[in-house]
Design an enzyme around this catalytic site. Structure first.
Site, PDB file in Angstrom:
ATOM      1  N   ARG A 200      -3.219 -10.117   4.943  1.00  0.00           N
ATOM      2  CA  ARG A 200      -3.693 -10.183   3.556  1.00  0.00           C
ATOM      3  C   ARG A 200      -2.589  -9.633   2.658  1.00  0.00           C
ATOM      4  O   ARG A 200      -2.286  -8.442   2.724  1.00  0.00           O
ATOM      5  CB  ARG A 200      -4.982  -9.369   3.437  1.00  0.00           C
ATOM      6  CG  ARG A 200      -5.642  -9.419   2.070  1.00  0.00           C
ATOM      7  CD  ARG A 200      -6.938  -8.599   2.090  1.00  0.00           C
ATOM      8  NE  ARG A 200      -7.589  -8.630   0.790  1.00  0.00           N
ATOM      9  CZ  ARG A 200      -7.269  -7.855  -0.227  1.00  0.00           C
ATOM     10  NH1 ARG A 200      -6.323  -6.961  -0.096  1.00  0.00           N
ATOM     11  NH2 ARG A 200      -7.905  -7.964  -1.382  1.00  0.00           N
TER      12      ARG A 200
ATOM     13  N   LYS B 219       0.825  -1.220   0.000  1.00  0.00           N
ATOM     14  CA  LYS B 219       0.000   0.000   0.000  1.00  0.00           C
ATOM     15  C   LYS B 219       0.855   1.263   0.000  1.00  0.00           C
ATOM     16  O   LYS B 219       2.012   1.258   0.406  1.00  0.00           O
ATOM     17  CB  LYS B 219      -1.006  -0.043   1.154  1.00  0.00           C
ATOM     18  CG  LYS B 219      -2.155  -1.008   0.798  1.00  0.00           C
ATOM     19  CD  LYS B 219      -3.284  -1.052   1.784  1.00  0.00           C
ATOM     20  CE  LYS B 219      -4.349  -2.036   1.253  1.00  0.00           C
ATOM     21  NZ  LYS B 219      -5.374  -2.351   2.256  1.00  0.00           N
TER      22      LYS B 219
END
Ligand code: 7PJ
Length: 257
Positions: A238, A202
């Site tokens: 994740r 991210k």
């Protein structure tokens, strides 16, 4: 949890798994590499994205899930009809970034199937969520939200022991919000439900490395964030790069004892 985005436009692996053959191969490789579950999604929720139709989402995910029904799978969707079809072909967890706020039918679908559900925090909606994220205290606010959504899920007939929670890294949060949520993840874990964390690649990881315009972050920083989250109580990570995370988390677990 390995990520398989069957999309042309997800933020870091868009297009890689858009062809069903590629998505199936990626899912199998991830399980071989040590993933406990593979999260299959057909709609990008990256900042700024629009939605896709139910039909398009079904066309993307169902053929893939049908071919990996021997693997543990999760369906990344906010749509009841997509979840219903995915659960019917073997998915066991519904990963809903709206935490059962997006589709009024989804809670019932999950309850009736006896599925696991991941409830994720998001401030705003993907199209606009990064415009000006604001909190009183980000951790307290996220925790209170998740507590309310657990209550909602249980009231809809989902067994509490089937519910996972996720602080929603990058979903209506600044760089500082994201790192504070990991720093104080023990407060989220105190809800008593397994905590899912998705920090993989991210943009906040690229931004703390000095690029204020970064839209992704590197694997090295992803692993560091995952290990830090694990130490503070995360149970499900994740990630895109399963092998490297399994290796790092295996070493982290050996240290923790
Ligand atoms: C998350 C997610 C996350 C959960 C995405 C990407 C961006 N679901 N879906 N948690 N992020 N539960 O593919 O990494 O952080 S979309």
């Amino acid at each position: 949890m390995g990520i398989v985005n069957v999309t042309p436009d997800s933020f870091s692996d868009g297009g890689v798994n858009f062809r069903p053959d590629d998505a199936v191969a990626s899912a199998r490789r991830m399980v071989d590499e040590g993933a406990a579950i593979v999260d299959v999604g057909g709609e990008s929720t990256r900042p700024g994205s629009e939605g896709v139709s139910v039909d398009e989402e079904l066309r993307r995910v169902v053929p893939v899930l049908e071919r990996i029904s021997d693997l543990p799978t999760s369906i990344d969707t906010a749509k009841a009809e997509v979840a219903r079809r995915a659960l019917a072909v073997g998915a066991e967890l519904v990963n809903d970034v709206t935490a059962l706020r997006g589709d009024p039918e989804l809670a019932t679908v999950a309850a009736e199937a006896g599925a696991y559900v991941c409830l994720m925090h998001m401030q705003g909606e993907p199209r606009t969520m990064q415009a000006n994220p604001t909190y009183g205290d980000v951790v307290s606010d996220v925790k209170a939200f998740l507590e309310e959504r657990i209550r909602f899920a249980v009231d809809a007939g989902i067994r509490e022991d089937r519910v996972l929670v996720d602080p929603g890294i990058g979903f209506g949060k600044t760089v500082e919000h994201n790192f504070e949520l990991i720093r104080r993840l023990d407060e989220i874990a105190a809800l008593g439900r397994p905590v899912v964390v998705g920090f993989s690649r991210k943009s906040s990881l690229g931004r703390i490395l000095g690029d204020p315009e970064a839209t992704t972050g590197p694997l090295s920083a992803s692993i560091a964030a995952a290990v830090a989250a694990y130490e503070r109580g995360a149970t499900v990570l994740r990630v895109h790069d399963v092998k490297e995370h399994v290796e790092a988390l295996t070493a982290a677990r050996a240290v923790v004892g």
